[in-house]
Design a protein around this motif. Structure first.
Motif, PDB file in Angstrom:
ATOM      1  N   TRP A   1      -1.556   5.268  -6.531  1.00 51.85           N
ATOM      2  CA  TRP A   1      -2.795   5.633  -5.863  1.00 51.85           C
ATOM      3  C   TRP A   1      -2.464   6.487  -4.646  1.00 51.85           C
ATOM      4  O   TRP A   1      -1.303   6.651  -4.283  1.00 51.85           O
ATOM      5  CB  TRP A   1      -3.599   4.409  -5.455  1.00 51.85           C
ATOM      6  CG  TRP A   1      -2.849   3.444  -4.570  1.00 51.85           C
ATOM      7  CD1 TRP A   1      -2.569   3.581  -3.249  1.00 51.85           C
ATOM      8  CD2 TRP A   1      -2.272   2.210  -4.963  1.00 51.85           C
ATOM      9  NE1 TRP A   1      -1.867   2.511  -2.799  1.00 51.85           N
ATOM     10  CE2 TRP A   1      -1.661   1.649  -3.821  1.00 51.85           C
ATOM     11  CE3 TRP A   1      -2.209   1.508  -6.159  1.00 51.85           C
ATOM     12  CZ2 TRP A   1      -1.003   0.431  -3.856  1.00 51.85           C
ATOM     13  CZ3 TRP A   1      -1.555   0.297  -6.182  1.00 51.85           C
ATOM     14  CH2 TRP A   1      -0.967  -0.230  -5.047  1.00 51.85           C
ATOM     15  N   GLN A   2      -3.493   7.014  -4.032  1.00 49.87           N
ATOM     16  CA  GLN A   2      -3.346   7.832  -2.825  1.00 49.87           C
ATOM     17  C   GLN A   2      -3.854   7.038  -1.632  1.00 49.87           C
ATOM     18  O   GLN A   2      -4.923   6.437  -1.690  1.00 49.87           O
ATOM     19  CB  GLN A   2      -4.176   9.114  -2.944  1.00 49.87           C
ATOM     20  CG  GLN A   2      -3.682  10.070  -3.987  1.00 49.87           C
ATOM     21  CD  GLN A   2      -2.436  10.809  -3.515  1.00 49.87           C
ATOM     22  OE1 GLN A   2      -2.233  10.992  -2.328  1.00 49.87           O
ATOM     23  NE2 GLN A   2      -1.608  11.214  -4.456  1.00 49.87           N
ATOM     24  N   SER A   3      -3.072   7.012  -0.568  1.00 58.97           N
ATOM     25  CA  SER A   3      -3.532   6.372   0.666  1.00 58.97           C
ATOM     26  C   SER A   3      -3.180   7.278   1.835  1.00 58.97           C
ATOM     27  O   SER A   3      -2.074   7.819   1.896  1.00 58.97           O
ATOM     28  CB  SER A   3      -2.905   4.987   0.844  1.00 58.97           C
ATOM     29  OG  SER A   3      -1.509   5.085   0.867  1.00 58.97           O
ATOM     30  N   PRO A   4      -4.101   7.460   2.764  1.00 62.17           N
ATOM     31  CA  PRO A   4      -3.826   8.314   3.920  1.00 62.17           C
ATOM     32  C   PRO A   4      -2.757   7.691   4.817  1.00 62.17           C
ATOM     33  O   PRO A   4      -2.528   6.482   4.807  1.00 62.17           O
ATOM     34  CB  PRO A   4      -5.159   8.388   4.654  1.00 62.17           C
ATOM     35  CG  PRO A   4      -6.164   7.696   3.822  1.00 62.17           C
ATOM     36  CD  PRO A   4      -5.459   6.966   2.749  1.00 62.17           C
ATOM     37  N   TRP A   5      -2.132   8.508   5.631  1.00 62.59           N
ATOM     38  CA  TRP A   5      -1.033   8.044   6.472  1.00 62.59           C
ATOM     39  C   TRP A   5      -1.505   7.058   7.535  1.00 62.59           C
ATOM     40  O   TRP A   5      -0.757   6.196   7.970  1.00 62.59           O
ATOM     41  CB  TRP A   5      -0.330   9.228   7.139  1.00 62.59           C
ATOM     42  CG  TRP A   5      -1.223  10.008   8.054  1.00 62.59           C
ATOM     43  CD1 TRP A   5      -1.984  11.075   7.720  1.00 62.59           C
ATOM     44  CD2 TRP A   5      -1.449   9.759   9.445  1.00 62.59           C
ATOM     45  NE1 TRP A   5      -2.687  11.514   8.809  1.00 62.59           N
ATOM     46  CE2 TRP A   5      -2.371  10.723   9.892  1.00 62.59           C
ATOM     47  CE3 TRP A   5      -0.982   8.825  10.355  1.00 62.59           C
ATOM     48  CZ2 TRP A   5      -2.819  10.775  11.195  1.00 62.59           C
ATOM     49  CZ3 TRP A   5      -1.427   8.882  11.659  1.00 62.59           C
ATOM     50  CH2 TRP A   5      -2.327   9.847  12.069  1.00 62.59           C
ATOM     51  N   TRP A   6      -2.746   7.159   7.956  1.00 65.76           N
ATOM     52  CA  TRP A   6      -3.238   6.334   9.062  1.00 65.76           C
ATOM     53  C   TRP A   6      -3.660   4.940   8.633  1.00 65.76           C
ATOM     54  O   TRP A   6      -4.050   4.127   9.474  1.00 65.76           O
ATOM     55  CB  TRP A   6      -4.403   7.029   9.754  1.00 65.76           C
ATOM     56  CG  TRP A   6      -5.476   7.480   8.824  1.00 65.76           C
ATOM     57  CD1 TRP A   6      -5.604   8.704   8.251  1.00 65.76           C
ATOM     58  CD2 TRP A   6      -6.564   6.701   8.324  1.00 65.76           C
ATOM     59  NE1 TRP A   6      -6.701   8.742   7.433  1.00 65.76           N
ATOM     60  CE2 TRP A   6      -7.313   7.523   7.457  1.00 65.76           C
ATOM     61  CE3 TRP A   6      -6.980   5.394   8.523  1.00 65.76           C
ATOM     62  CZ2 TRP A   6      -8.440   7.069   6.796  1.00 65.76           C
ATOM     63  CZ3 TRP A   6      -8.110   4.947   7.867  1.00 65.76           C
ATOM     64  CH2 TRP A   6      -8.828   5.779   7.013  1.00 65.76           C
ATOM     65  N   VAL A  52       0.839  -1.205   0.000  1.00 62.96           N
ATOM     66  CA  VAL A  52       0.000   0.000   0.000  1.00 62.96           C
ATOM     67  C   VAL A  52       0.872   1.252   0.000  1.00 62.96           C
ATOM     68  O   VAL A  52       0.639   2.193  -0.768  1.00 62.96           O
ATOM     69  CB  VAL A  52      -0.964  -0.004   1.208  1.00 62.96           C
ATOM     70  CG1 VAL A  52      -1.598   1.362   1.407  1.00 62.96           C
ATOM     71  CG2 VAL A  52      -2.024  -1.067   1.025  1.00 62.96           C
ATOM     72  N   TYR A  53       1.904   1.270   0.825  1.00 64.84           N
ATOM     73  CA  TYR A  53       2.748   2.459   0.890  1.00 64.84           C
ATOM     74  C   TYR A  53       3.671   2.586  -0.308  1.00 64.84           C
ATOM     75  O   TYR A  53       3.983   3.698  -0.741  1.00 64.84           O
ATOM     76  CB  TYR A  53       3.527   2.495   2.202  1.00 64.84           C
ATOM     77  CG  TYR A  53       2.687   3.114   3.283  1.00 64.84           C
ATOM     78  CD1 TYR A  53       2.497   4.476   3.333  1.00 64.84           C
ATOM     79  CD2 TYR A  53       2.030   2.327   4.216  1.00 64.84           C
ATOM     80  CE1 TYR A  53       1.694   5.053   4.295  1.00 64.84           C
ATOM     81  CE2 TYR A  53       1.231   2.885   5.180  1.00 64.84           C
ATOM     82  CZ  TYR A  53       1.066   4.260   5.211  1.00 64.84           C
ATOM     83  OH  TYR A  53       0.268   4.821   6.156  1.00 64.84           O
ATOM     84  N   PHE A  54       4.116   1.485  -0.897  1.00 64.78           N
ATOM     85  CA  PHE A  54       4.917   1.578  -2.122  1.00 64.78           C
ATOM     86  C   PHE A  54       4.059   2.084  -3.286  1.00 64.78           C
ATOM     87  O   PHE A  54       4.542   2.845  -4.126  1.00 64.78           O
ATOM     88  CB  PHE A  54       5.551   0.238  -2.480  1.00 64.78           C
ATOM     89  CG  PHE A  54       6.749  -0.103  -1.656  1.00 64.78           C
ATOM     90  CD1 PHE A  54       7.687   0.852  -1.308  1.00 64.78           C
ATOM     91  CD2 PHE A  54       6.953  -1.396  -1.227  1.00 64.78           C
ATOM     92  CE1 PHE A  54       8.794   0.534  -0.548  1.00 64.78           C
ATOM     93  CE2 PHE A  54       8.055  -1.735  -0.459  1.00 64.78           C
ATOM     94  CZ  PHE A  54       8.981  -0.763  -0.125  1.00 64.78           C
ATOM     95  N   GLY A  55       2.811   1.666  -3.331  1.00 60.95           N
ATOM     96  CA  GLY A  55       1.912   2.180  -4.364  1.00 60.95           C
ATOM     97  C   GLY A  55       1.655   3.667  -4.197  1.00 60.95           C
ATOM     98  O   GLY A  55       1.579   4.415  -5.177  1.00 60.95           O
ATOM     99  N   ASP A  56       1.559   4.107  -2.957  1.00 58.01           N
ATOM    100  CA  ASP A  56       1.378   5.528  -2.691  1.00 58.01           C
ATOM    101  C   ASP A  56       2.641   6.305  -3.055  1.00 58.01           C
ATOM    102  O   ASP A  56       2.565   7.391  -3.635  1.00 58.01           O
ATOM    103  CB  ASP A  56       1.020   5.734  -1.224  1.00 58.01           C
ATOM    104  CG  ASP A  56       0.677   7.177  -0.906  1.00 58.01           C
ATOM    105  OD1 ASP A  56       0.160   7.881  -1.796  1.00 58.01           O
ATOM    106  OD2 ASP A  56       0.923   7.610   0.233  1.00 58.01           O
ATOM    107  N   ALA A  57       3.787   5.764  -2.732  1.00 56.93           N
ATOM    108  CA  ALA A  57       5.044   6.446  -3.047  1.00 56.93           C
ATOM    109  C   ALA A  57       5.305   6.488  -4.548  1.00 56.93           C
ATOM    110  O   ALA A  57       5.913   7.436  -5.056  1.00 56.93           O
ATOM    111  CB  ALA A  57       6.208   5.748  -2.346  1.00 56.93           C
ATOM    112  N   GLY A 109      -2.561  -3.582  12.717  1.00 57.90           N
ATOM    113  CA  GLY A 109      -3.292  -4.015  13.909  1.00 57.90           C
ATOM    114  C   GLY A 109      -4.266  -5.145  13.621  1.00 57.90           C
ATOM    115  O   GLY A 109      -4.304  -6.148  14.334  1.00 57.90           O
ATOM    116  N   GLY A 110      -5.044  -4.986  12.563  1.00 59.52           N
ATOM    117  CA  GLY A 110      -5.982  -6.039  12.192  1.00 59.52           C
ATOM    118  C   GLY A 110      -5.272  -7.315  11.778  1.00 59.52           C
ATOM    119  O   GLY A 110      -5.710  -8.422  12.107  1.00 59.52           O
TER     120      GLY A 110
END
Length: 75
Positions: free
Chosen positions: A31-36, A22-27, A43-44
């Motif tokens: 796509w855009q993903s919020p930091w939280w 998810v974070y590599f795709g955002d970087a 956690g899940g």
């Protein structure tokens, strides 16, 4: 060498890999993903991994009817 399958660790690893994707795709501006987003993913994933680990351990547990000497013997 053979070793025991630990599905809880497998699920935890997959949850962390999903978070990294998810974070590599955002970087990479795919796509855009919020930091939280990492908090519920990690956690899940850890909660699900814990549940899977407990279920797997209870499934592998030997019956209580075996004598204690046989339970501690190395195989």
């Amino acid at each position: 060498m053979r070793h025991d399958l630990r599905p809880g660790r497998l699920v935890a690893g997959l949850a962390l890999i999903l978070t990294a994707v998810v974070y590599f795709g955002d970087a990479g501006d795919a796509w855009q993903s919020p930091w939280w987003v990492a908090f519920p993913l990690v956690g899940g994933g850890l909660v699900v991994a814990g549940v899977v680990g407990v279920i797997a351990r209870s499934a592998r547990r030997r019956p209580e009817s075996t004598p204690p000497a046989d339970r501690n013997r190395a195989t």
